[in-house]
Design a protein around this motif. Sequence first.
Motif, PDB file in Angstrom:
ATOM      1  N   LEU A  85       0.783  -1.343  -0.072  1.00  0.00           N
ATOM      2  CA  LEU A  85       0.078  -0.176  -0.010  1.00  0.00           C
ATOM      3  C   LEU A  85       0.963   1.012   0.106  1.00  0.00           C
ATOM      4  CD1 LEU A  85      -2.847   1.274   0.407  1.00  0.00           C
ATOM      5  CD2 LEU A  85      -2.462   1.281   2.843  1.00  0.00           C
ATOM      6  N   ASN A  86       1.886   1.210   0.721  1.00  0.00           N
ATOM      7  CA  ASN A  86       2.698   2.563   0.822  1.00  0.00           C
ATOM      8  C   ASN A  86       3.753   2.511  -0.288  1.00  0.00           C
ATOM      9  OD1 ASN A  86       2.605   4.178   3.270  1.00  0.00           O
ATOM     10  ND2 ASN A  86       2.651   1.874   4.321  1.00  0.00           N
ATOM     11  N   TRP A  87       4.139   1.511  -0.941  1.00  0.00           N
ATOM     12  CA  TRP A  87       4.651   1.534  -2.526  1.00  0.00           C
ATOM     13  C   TRP A  87       3.830   2.242  -3.436  1.00  0.00           C
ATOM     14  CZ3 TRP A  87       4.306  -2.008  -6.583  1.00  0.00           C
ATOM     15  CH2 TRP A  87       5.125  -1.965  -7.861  1.00  0.00           C
ATOM     16  N   VAL A 143       2.071   6.979  -6.628  1.00  0.00           N
ATOM     17  CA  VAL A 143       1.060   8.137  -6.809  1.00  0.00           C
ATOM     18  C   VAL A 143       1.384   9.498  -6.457  1.00  0.00           C
ATOM     19  CG1 VAL A 143      -1.336   8.954  -6.455  1.00  0.00           C
ATOM     20  CG2 VAL A 143      -1.118   6.487  -6.893  1.00  0.00           C
ATOM     21  N   VAL A 144       1.853   9.710  -5.499  1.00  0.00           N
ATOM     22  CA  VAL A 144       2.343  11.066  -5.183  1.00  0.00           C
ATOM     23  C   VAL A 144       3.447  11.618  -6.047  1.00  0.00           C
ATOM     24  CG1 VAL A 144       3.772  12.188  -3.143  1.00  0.00           C
ATOM     25  CG2 VAL A 144       1.883  10.656  -2.623  1.00  0.00           C
ATOM     26  N   ASP A 145       4.458  10.585  -6.409  1.00  0.00           N
ATOM     27  CA  ASP A 145       5.712  10.909  -7.357  1.00  0.00           C
ATOM     28  C   ASP A 145       5.077  11.321  -8.679  1.00  0.00           C
ATOM     29  OD1 ASP A 145       8.340  11.441  -7.581  1.00  0.00           O
ATOM     30  OD2 ASP A 145       8.626   9.417  -8.300  1.00  0.00           O
ATOM     31  N   ARG A 146       4.202  10.683  -9.164  1.00  0.00           N
ATOM     32  CA  ARG A 146       3.542  10.872 -10.537  1.00  0.00           C
ATOM     33  C   ARG A 146       2.648  12.108 -10.618  1.00  0.00           C
ATOM     34  NH1 ARG A 146       2.657   4.733 -13.105  1.00  0.00           N
ATOM     35  NH2 ARG A 146       4.596   4.213 -12.924  1.00  0.00           N
ATOM     36  N   THR A 169       9.480   9.322  -1.199  1.00  0.00           N
ATOM     37  CA  THR A 169      10.363   8.586  -0.275  1.00  0.00           C
ATOM     38  C   THR A 169       9.891   8.550   1.411  1.00  0.00           C
ATOM     39  OG1 THR A 169      12.117   9.585  -1.323  1.00  0.00           O
ATOM     40  CG2 THR A 169      12.766   8.240   0.539  1.00  0.00           C
ATOM     41  N   GLY A 170       9.517   9.279   1.828  1.00  0.00           N
ATOM     42  CA  GLY A 170       8.735   9.028   3.193  1.00  0.00           C
ATOM     43  C   GLY A 170       7.847   8.169   3.340  1.00  0.00           C
ATOM     44  N   SER A 171       6.882   7.952   2.483  1.00  0.00           N
ATOM     45  CA  SER A 171       5.757   7.033   2.285  1.00  0.00           C
ATOM     46  C   SER A 171       6.388   5.595   2.156  1.00  0.00           C
ATOM     47  CB  SER A 171       4.879   7.348   1.116  1.00  0.00           C
ATOM     48  OG  SER A 171       3.670   6.282   1.110  1.00  0.00           O
ATOM     49  N   TRP A 172       7.413   5.509   1.207  1.00  0.00           N
ATOM     50  CA  TRP A 172       8.179   4.068   0.944  1.00  0.00           C
ATOM     51  C   TRP A 172       8.626   3.869   2.297  1.00  0.00           C
ATOM     52  CZ3 TRP A 172       7.638   0.063  -1.179  1.00  0.00           C
ATOM     53  CH2 TRP A 172       8.977  -0.552  -1.642  1.00  0.00           C
ATOM     54  N   VAL A 173       9.717   4.535   2.920  1.00  0.00           N
ATOM     55  CA  VAL A 173      10.155   4.342   4.140  1.00  0.00           C
ATOM     56  C   VAL A 173       9.370   4.044   5.399  1.00  0.00           C
ATOM     57  CG1 VAL A 173      11.863   5.306   6.179  1.00  0.00           C
ATOM     58  CG2 VAL A 173      12.216   5.477   3.488  1.00  0.00           C
ATOM     59  N   GLY A 174       8.343   4.967   5.600  1.00  0.00           N
ATOM     60  CA  GLY A 174       7.245   4.384   6.743  1.00  0.00           C
ATOM     61  C   GLY A 174       6.584   3.325   6.219  1.00  0.00           C
ATOM     62  N   LEU A 217       9.229   0.553   7.432  1.00  0.00           N
ATOM     63  CA  LEU A 217       9.336   0.430   8.858  1.00  0.00           C
ATOM     64  C   LEU A 217       8.459  -0.153   9.363  1.00  0.00           C
ATOM     65  CD1 LEU A 217      11.162   3.676   9.628  1.00  0.00           C
ATOM     66  CD2 LEU A 217      12.160   1.594   9.734  1.00  0.00           C
ATOM     67  N   PHE A 218       7.158   0.405   9.306  1.00  0.00           N
ATOM     68  CA  PHE A 218       5.828  -0.366   9.833  1.00  0.00           C
ATOM     69  C   PHE A 218       5.746  -1.979   9.288  1.00  0.00           C
ATOM     70  CE2 PHE A 218       1.112  -0.873  10.218  1.00  0.00           C
ATOM     71  CZ  PHE A 218       0.980  -0.723  11.588  1.00  0.00           C
ATOM     72  N   GLY A 219       6.035  -2.142   8.229  1.00  0.00           N
ATOM     73  CA  GLY A 219       6.193  -3.436   7.853  1.00  0.00           C
ATOM     74  C   GLY A 219       6.992  -4.324   8.562  1.00  0.00           C
ATOM     75  N   LEU A 220       8.280  -3.800   8.866  1.00  0.00           N
ATOM     76  CA  LEU A 220       9.342  -4.427   9.706  1.00  0.00           C
ATOM     77  C   LEU A 220       8.929  -4.851  11.030  1.00  0.00           C
ATOM     78  CD1 LEU A 220      12.735  -2.969   8.390  1.00  0.00           C
ATOM     79  CD2 LEU A 220      11.821  -5.227   8.161  1.00  0.00           C
ATOM     80  N   TYR A 221       8.304  -3.729  11.596  1.00  0.00           N
ATOM     81  CA  TYR A 221       7.709  -3.881  13.050  1.00  0.00           C
ATOM     82  C   TYR A 221       6.396  -4.890  13.106  1.00  0.00           C
ATOM     83  CZ  TYR A 221       4.419  -2.340  16.772  1.00  0.00           C
ATOM     84  OH  TYR A 221       3.803  -2.368  17.932  1.00  0.00           O
ATOM     85  N   LEU A 222       5.633  -5.016  11.950  1.00  0.00           N
ATOM     86  CA  LEU A 222       4.795  -6.056  12.035  1.00  0.00           C
ATOM     87  C   LEU A 222       5.451  -7.410  11.897  1.00  0.00           C
ATOM     88  CD1 LEU A 222       1.929  -4.443   9.999  1.00  0.00           C
ATOM     89  CD2 LEU A 222       1.897  -5.037  12.536  1.00  0.00           C
TER      90      LEU A 222
END
Length: 154
Positions: free
Chosen positions: A24-26, A31-34, A49-54, A57-62
Amino acid sequence: MARRPVALAAAVVLILEAFGIVLLNWILSIVVDRQQMSLAGLQPRAMSTGSWVGGILFGLYLLFCAGVLLRCALRDRGPGGFTRIALISCAVVHGMLGAFAVGLVGWVAFLAMMVVLGLLVLTLMAYGEGFSGDAHGNAENPPNGAPPVAPTSA
């Protein structure tokens, strides 16, 4: 009690959710970039980049929480210390996401978040605070290696 299957089911659900969040964040970053979207003067690339990194990080937490649950299910021992706090925080996050989801997405998303919350809470309650598997013993395996007591008849 069926605490191993519950912990295993919670781990599988968290793994699927982690991949869904990253996906979803990818998509949001694309969408934000285009569309060259910006918020309060931020560059679109920084938001992308912030959306991708966030999402990562949330995926790694889960995935970390799912790993803790898998370990609990395989060893039949409760989480302790930091890992217990991580699972509690994961349950709180799912409760808050459920509250937001009911207003933003709908009742189906709320129900999904509440199922995950229920699995996490049930796992935490099944293993109990500070309990680690059969540390308190049972009829066949008394705690701390104490010899079994012979039953008395009255």
